[in-house]
Design a protein around this motif. Structure first.
Motif, short mmCIF file in Angstrom:
data_model
loop_
_atom_site.label_atom_id
_atom_site.label_comp_id
_atom_site.label_asym_id
_atom_site.label_seq_id
_atom_site.Cartn_x
_atom_site.Cartn_y
_atom_site.Cartn_z
N HIS A 41 49.96 75.58 -34.90
CA HIS A 41 49.83 74.46 -34.58
C HIS A 41 48.48 74.29 -33.98
CE1 HIS A 41 51.83 70.14 -34.83
NE2 HIS A 41 50.65 70.01 -34.34
N SER A 42 47.91 75.20 -33.35
CA SER A 42 46.62 75.34 -32.78
C SER A 42 45.56 75.28 -33.91
CB SER A 42 46.32 76.41 -31.84
OG SER A 42 47.20 76.59 -31.09
N CYS A 159 50.74 85.30 -31.81
CA CYS A 159 50.34 84.04 -30.93
C CYS A 159 51.70 83.44 -30.49
CB CYS A 159 49.60 82.90 -31.77
SG CYS A 159 49.35 81.65 -30.84
N GLY A 183 61.47 72.31 -27.65
CA GLY A 183 60.73 72.11 -28.92
C GLY A 183 61.09 73.34 -29.71
N LEU A 187 56.51 78.15 -31.84
CA LEU A 187 56.45 79.02 -30.61
C LEU A 187 58.03 78.82 -30.00
CD1 LEU A 187 53.52 78.69 -30.62
CD2 LEU A 187 53.50 77.76 -28.12
N PHE A 205 65.86 72.73 -26.33
CA PHE A 205 66.01 70.93 -26.46
C PHE A 205 65.28 70.85 -27.76
CE2 PHE A 205 66.33 72.21 -21.93
CZ PHE A 205 66.99 71.23 -21.42
N THR A 206 65.84 69.90 -28.41
CA THR A 206 65.14 69.45 -29.71
C THR A 206 65.21 68.28 -29.92
OG1 THR A 206 65.18 70.09 -32.10
CG2 THR A 206 67.40 70.25 -31.12
N SER A 208 65.05 67.34 -33.40
CA SER A 208 65.66 67.41 -34.71
C SER A 208 66.98 67.77 -34.90
CB SER A 208 64.57 68.43 -35.48
OG SER A 208 63.21 68.06 -35.34
N LYS A 211 68.05 71.02 -36.46
CA LYS A 211 68.14 72.34 -35.66
C LYS A 211 69.25 72.54 -34.52
CE LYS A 211 63.06 71.90 -36.13
NZ LYS A 211 61.76 71.60 -35.65
N THR A 245 56.97 73.69 -25.22
CA THR A 245 56.04 74.00 -26.28
C THR A 245 55.81 72.94 -27.19
OG1 THR A 245 57.75 74.46 -28.21
CG2 THR A 245 57.51 76.23 -26.22
N VAL A 246 56.32 71.56 -26.80
CA VAL A 246 55.79 70.42 -27.54
C VAL A 246 54.44 70.18 -27.88
CG1 VAL A 246 56.38 67.84 -27.95
CG2 VAL A 246 58.22 69.66 -26.82
N GLY A 269 52.20 73.70 -25.00
CA GLY A 269 51.75 72.84 -25.80
C GLY A 269 50.48 72.15 -25.39
N LEU A 294 48.51 80.56 -20.80
CA LEU A 294 47.76 80.70 -22.16
C LEU A 294 48.02 82.08 -22.61
CD1 LEU A 294 45.36 79.78 -23.82
CD2 LEU A 294 43.69 81.05 -22.38
N SER A 335 57.54 68.30 -38.01
CA SER A 335 58.58 68.99 -37.27
C SER A 335 59.28 69.70 -38.67
CB SER A 335 59.12 68.41 -36.49
OG SER A 335 58.48 67.85 -35.45
N ARG A 340 58.19 79.09 -38.96
CA ARG A 340 56.73 79.38 -39.13
C ARG A 340 56.35 79.60 -40.47
NH1 ARG A 340 53.37 77.99 -35.15
NH2 ARG A 340 52.52 79.57 -33.95
P1 NAP Z 1 55.19 73.31 -33.80
O1 NAP Z 1 55.73 74.57 -34.91
O2 NAP Z 1 54.52 72.18 -34.70
O3 NAP Z 1 56.29 73.36 -32.79
C1 NAP Z 1 56.29 72.21 -32.05
C2 NAP Z 1 57.68 71.43 -31.75
O4 NAP Z 1 57.58 70.41 -30.98
C3 NAP Z 1 58.18 70.89 -33.11
O5 NAP Z 1 58.91 71.58 -33.92
C4 NAP Z 1 59.10 69.68 -32.47
O6 NAP Z 1 60.49 70.46 -32.31
C5 NAP Z 1 58.62 69.54 -31.20
N1 NAP Z 1 57.93 68.12 -31.15
C6 NAP Z 1 56.99 67.63 -32.11
N2 NAP Z 1 56.58 66.44 -32.10
C7 NAP Z 1 57.32 66.10 -30.91
C8 NAP Z 1 57.55 64.64 -30.14
N3 NAP Z 1 56.72 63.86 -30.28
N4 NAP Z 1 58.34 64.85 -28.93
C9 NAP Z 1 59.17 65.76 -28.91
N5 NAP Z 1 59.14 66.85 -29.44
C10 NAP Z 1 58.00 67.13 -30.39
O7 NAP Z 1 53.84 73.80 -33.07
P2 NAP Z 1 53.74 75.49 -32.36
O8 NAP Z 1 52.77 76.24 -33.13
O9 NAP Z 1 54.97 75.81 -31.86
O10 NAP Z 1 52.68 74.86 -31.14
C11 NAP Z 1 53.04 74.04 -30.28
C12 NAP Z 1 52.01 73.70 -29.15
O11 NAP Z 1 51.39 74.91 -28.51
C13 NAP Z 1 50.80 73.20 -29.74
O12 NAP Z 1 50.05 72.13 -29.16
C14 NAP Z 1 49.84 74.40 -29.84
O13 NAP Z 1 48.37 74.29 -30.01
C15 NAP Z 1 49.98 74.97 -28.55
N6 NAP Z 1 49.82 76.36 -28.42
C16 NAP Z 1 49.46 76.87 -27.09
C17 NAP Z 1 49.25 78.01 -26.84
C18 NAP Z 1 48.92 78.41 -25.59
O14 NAP Z 1 48.29 79.53 -25.26
N7 NAP Z 1 49.37 77.82 -24.34
C19 NAP Z 1 49.27 78.95 -27.97
C20 NAP Z 1 49.75 78.89 -29.21
C21 NAP Z 1 50.02 77.35 -29.47
P3 NAP Z 1 61.79 69.83 -32.53
O15 NAP Z 1 61.89 69.50 -33.87
O16 NAP Z 1 62.86 70.69 -31.86
O17 NAP Z 1 61.93 68.79 -31.56
#
Ligand code: NAP
Ligand code: ZN
Length: 348
Positions: A41-42, A159, A183, A187, A205-206, A208, A211, A245-246, A269, A294, A335, A340
């Motif tokens: 998602h990044s 990642c 989420g 992640l 916690f989801t 969807s 899921k 991770t949301v 997130g 991070l 979502s 992935r």
């Molecule tokens: P992703 O595959 O899109 O997963 C995010 C999940 O969050 C979705 O599948 C959904 O899960 C939930 N979600 C989405 N919108 C939501 C909402 N409005 N309310 C509640 N839940 C919601 O994304 P990802 O690749 O896992 O990345 C997640 C976040 O982590 C991004 O912001 C990304 O940039 C960040 N990130 C950070 C790092 C770090 O080092 N800190 C590293 C990588 C990524 P459900 O369907 O289960 O609700």
């Protein structure tokens, strides 16, 4: 050397094929033929300019796996043909306290990201793994010890795997601990598997419905529909650690309420706009913490890859062609990815 890549030329543009140039391998460099690259998602936040500072053309991709196709004279740890990975980091200063501690992701002089970081080579910033080849200093290349046929499924570990493994380790997920994963996306689905393998009692916690049962198959002991306040209330004050991770802004108080005294809600997130400010009362009255984390350092990334290989952990993926990246982004935003997308390098 020219290599085929997929990138965007502006925040509102679709992905297109482009030819980019990789440096010739220097003495410490490893040249990698990329077999697969996960879609994080990044990548979307960066390509679409949702975070400040994207430079174009932007070629995202930091979940890279492939094979070594050439090495520099001084390379000690890799041979041509080795299965290898590259994650979010390709360089750091190597001299500050964080680098000394193996925490290159917190480099005090600023680390070099696999994409969108300034470098001397043209076009002046790094270009990532949505491409056929990459050249990386051997200090930032990881060994992959999973069976070779799992290579595509290993890509997201670079990642999504390390970003969940590192905080789970840091905050002591293990036997006797109740751990929440918020989420179930790229992640989150790694976090569930890793926390389960560490021996924790895992609650997913989801939002969807689809899921709810699948999260159990990944290793969750319990699954909560986070939109159902009665289900949330049933877990009040019971968690040792929650990893959130949301990727979108939401009310964090719903999760601080679930922590025990002295427990931590760790955010990974990075939404494009801020979460509503959390209430301080539950934090103060039970000495609870909200923290962030991070990715992870290089040594810990290797540790995570080897841990996952030992426990048979890989990502659940859907393979896509490079021409389908925009459609994959749209589904990720909805979502609608289990769990992935991984680009097949042969489609470049
Ligand atoms: P992703 O595959 O899109 O997963 C995010 C999940 O969050 C979705 O599948 C959904 O899960 C939930 N979600 C989405 N919108 C939501 C909402 N409005 N309310 C509640 N839940 C919601 O994304 P990802 O690749 O896992 O990345 C997640 C976040 O982590 C991004 O912001 C990304 O940039 C960040 N990130 C950070 C790092 C770090 O080092 N800190 C590293 C990588 C990524 P459900 O369907 O289960 O609700
Ligand atoms: Zn990522």
């Amino acid at each position: 050397m020219a290599t085929r890549a997929y990138g965007v030329t502006a925040a509102d543009q679709a992905f297109t094929a482009m030819d980019i140039v990789r440096r010739a391998p220097g003495p410490r460099d490893v040249q990698i033929d990329i077999a697969f690259c996960g879609i994080c998602h990044s990548d979307l936040h960066t390509a679409r300019g949702e975070w400040p500072g994207t430079v174009y053309p932007c070629v995202p991709g930091h979940e890279i796996v492939g094979h070594v196709s050439a090495i520099g004279d001084a390379v000690k740890g890799f041979r041509v043909g080795d299965a290898v990975g590259v994650g979010c980091l390709v360089d750091s200063c190597g001299q500050c306290g964080s680098c000394d501690d193996g925490l290159e992701q917190y480099c005090e002089r600023g680390w070099t990201g696999t994409y969108n970081s300034p470098i001397a080579d043209p076009p002046g910033h790094t270009l990532g793994g949505y491409s056929q080849q990459i050249v990386v200093d051997e200090g930032f290349v990881l060994h992959i010890r999973h069976p070779r046929e799992q290579l595509a499924e290993v890509a997201p570990l670079l990642c999504a795997g390390i970003t969940t493994y590192s905080p789970l380790r840091h905050w002591g997920a293990g036997p006797g601990k109740k751990v929440g994963i918020v989420g179930v996306g790229g992640l989150g689905h790694m976090g569930i598997q890793i926390a389960h393998a560490m021996g924790a009692h895992v609650v997913a916690f989801t939002t969807s419905d689809s899921k709810l049962t699948e999260a159990r198959a990944l290793g969750a002991d319990e699954v909560v529909n986070s939109r159902d306040s009665a289900q949330m209330q049933a877990h009040a004050g019971s968690f040792d650690f929650i990893l959130n991770t949301v990727a979108a802004p939401h009310v964090l108080d719903a999760y601080t309420a679930l922590l025990k005294r002295d427990a931590t809600l760790c955010l990974v997130g990075v939404p494009a706009s801020p979460h509503p400010s959390p209430s301080v009362m539950p934090l103060i009255f039970s000495r609870k913490a909200i923290a962030g984390s991070l990715i992870g350092g290089i040594a810990e990334t290797q540790e995570m890859l080897d841990f996952c290989a030992r426990h048979g952990i890989v990502a659940k993926i859907e393979r896509v062609r490079a021409q389908e990246i925009d459609r994959a982004y749209a589904r990720m935003l909805a979502s609608d990815v289990k769990y992935r997308f991984v680009i097949d390098g042969s489609s470049m």
